[in-house]
Design a protein around this motif. Structure first.
Motif: not given
Length: 204
Positions: A90-119
């Motif tokens: 999460v960013f504030d309006l100035e662009g600072n990262v102010i919060k972070k979140s890990s992910m549920l394992f299956d949802e994280e895996e989905e992001v990883i799979l979707e990113s495979r062909n991305l630059e």
């Protein structure tokens, strides 16, 4: 713009693994959220530091999230991945990262799979502060000790704690507080001090 749909996130000031989440946390269900693939260095910097991104990058993220129901999106948030793991930020309006979140394992895996062909996206950022990622239990114990030692005014309890911890008598309250606060920065000392202080704090 690449998006992931229907994810559970738990944004906190510090990054904690999913198994450290609590039922009392403000866990949210996001209907749609953008995600970006970055290199390993960028990913680790976002995870381990307080960073700030440029406005141009921030503008590409704004207003691209959707929640379920009528909840408003007041935060600027996205997911980032290095193709091996993923997290929410999460960013504030100035662009600072102010919060972070890990992910549920299956949802994280989905992001990883979707990113495979991305630059990888090149994100310009600056590191404002190095963070030491500790376990949630350790962080909460440190916060409890800091609050207790900074606010207690009972000199006798402080003397008892000091003797119980160091096995040395001391009547200088300033020295007592300084020495005890210095112990908090070492993990092994932190746990020992927490046990000692807990005994007295329950009676205070």
């Amino acid at each position: 713009m690449n998006n992931i749909y229907d994810v559970i996130l738990n944004f906190l000031n510090n990054y904690y693994e999913v198994y450290e989440w609590k039922n009392t946390d403000d866990i949210i269900n996001v209907r749609k959220i953008p995600f970006f693939k970055v290199d390993d260095n960028t990913y680790l910097s976002f995870k381990e530091n307080k960073v700030k991104i440029k406005k141009e990058t921030l503008d590409t993220i704004k207003y691209n999230c959707l929640m379920y129901g009528d909840e408003d999106i007041n935060d600027i948030m996205c997911l980032i991945t290095n193709g091996k793991t993923a997290m929410g930020v999460v960013f504030d309006l100035e662009g600072n990262v102010i919060k972070k979140s890990s992910m549920l394992f299956d949802e994280e895996e989905e992001v990883i799979l979707e990113s495979r062909n991305l630059e990888e996206m090149k994100i310009s950022f600056i590191v404002n502060e190095k963070q030491i990622n500790k376990s949630r239990v350790e962080t909460e114990k440190k916060e409890m000790l800091l609050e207790f030692l900074n606010n207690i005014s009972d000199k006798m309890i402080l003397k008892y704690i000091y003797y119980d911890y160091f096995l040395v008598e001391c009547n200088d309250i300033n020295k007592i507080k300084t020495d005890l606060l210095n112990e908090i920065n070492d993990t092994n000392n932190l746990l020992k001090l927490y046990e000692v202080v807990s005994l007295f704090s329950k009676c205070h």
